[in-house]
Design an enzyme around this catalytic site. Structure first.
Site, short mmCIF file in Angstrom:
data_model
loop_
_atom_site.label_atom_id
_atom_site.label_comp_id
_atom_site.label_asym_id
_atom_site.label_seq_id
_atom_site.Cartn_x
_atom_site.Cartn_y
_atom_site.Cartn_z
N ASP A 79 -0.12 5.13 1.04
CA ASP A 79 -0.34 6.02 2.19
C ASP A 79 -0.30 5.25 3.50
O ASP A 79 -1.07 4.30 3.70
CB ASP A 79 -1.70 6.72 2.07
CG ASP A 79 -1.63 7.96 1.20
OD1 ASP A 79 -0.53 8.39 0.86
OD2 ASP A 79 -2.70 8.51 0.87
N ASP A 83 0.86 -1.17 0.00
CA ASP A 83 0.00 0.00 0.00
C ASP A 83 0.91 1.23 0.00
O ASP A 83 2.10 1.14 0.32
CB ASP A 83 -0.89 -0.05 1.25
CG ASP A 83 -1.55 1.28 1.56
OD1 ASP A 83 -2.24 1.80 0.68
OD2 ASP A 83 -1.36 1.78 2.69
#
Length: 260
Positions: free
Chosen positions: A20, A18
């Site tokens: 953020d 991922d």
């Protein structure tokens, strides 16, 4: 047979990240420490990112010294994989607007705008709805908020469940007797949530890698709880999930697993 493109990697595994909260602080740029970690990791395994934002925003966060982020990762999945690249070459794309249809999309946006006009939160800024290729992103405070305003809204949301309440209203609107849309609502980051067709969460990217014959596909994410935008891929049987709290945590866990 394992893909010859990755035959030089001593560990025949793929590690997906991922963006953020996992590789960068929310909407911030990658640190030199993370860049060093990723470069060392790529010598041993194949690596990729999977983020909800569009490629331009992810590039702003991950590109180093004006470089091309597609050259720094083996797999690049923006908008959960609806914009996808393998070794810098584009793969098939999909469109939210084509799936939903113009008329239903217009009704959905009209409802969102009405709700946003009535919601009472301490401050509002601008860019409350962001249309992307594979989804729409909705922010009650607005994506133009400063970092301090984002931090303050995140704390306010934790107390008052602004986004969760908004999502419940949207679920009602999507029932068969209303818009009749099969959509997923996923809270991610500090200030917004994503809306996309069922099945178009981060698991969508796995179709592009599950036949590459990797021994394992690992996924690192910070929003792995139920309702978080990393949850579905984190618990998917095709992945080995790792829940992390920060980029520093990502480095720690990744180093323990693959670099020792």
């Amino acid at each position: 047979m394992f893909a010859s493109d990755f035959a030089s990697r001593p560990i025949k595994k793929l590690v997906l990240f991922d963006v953020d909260g996992t590789l960068t602080p929310p909407r911030q740029t990658v640190t030199p420490e993370v860049v060093k970690f990723l470069r060392e990791l790529r010598q041993r395994v194949a690596i990729g990112f999977v983020g909800g934002s569009d490629l331009a925003k992810i590039s702003e966060q991950l590109a180093v010294d004006g470089g091309n982020v597609l050259e720094d990762f083996d797999f690049a999945f923006a908008e959960n994989g609806l914009t996808a690249f393998r070794l810098g070459k584009p793969l098939a794309t999909q469109s939210f607007i084509n799936f939903v249809g113009e008329e239903k999309y217009k009704k959905l946006v009209n409802f969102i705008l009405r709700y946003l006009s009535e919601i009472d939160i301490p401050i509002k800024r601008g860019t409350f709805i962001e249309f992307r290729n594979g989804m729409i992103n909705v922010s009650p405070i607005g994506r133009n908020a400063t970092k301090q305003e984002r931090d303050e809204f995140e704390q306010h949301d934790k107390k008052h469940n602004i986004r969760a309440a908004f999502i419940e209203k949207l679920r009602e609107q999507c029932r068969p007797e209303n818009l009749d849309l099969k959509l997923t609502f996923s809270i991610g980051g500090q200030i917004s949530f994503d809306i996309f067709p069922d099945g178009w969460d981060k698991r969508y990217c796995l179709q592009f890698v599950e036949n590459e014959q990797f021994e394992e596909i690992h996924f690192f994410g910070d929003k792995t709880h139920a309702g978080g935008n990393d949850h579905e891929i984190y618990v998917d049987s095709r992945t080995v999930g790792h829940s992390v709290q920060s980029p520093a945590d990502t480095i720690r866990v990744g180093t323990e697993l693959f670099l020792h």
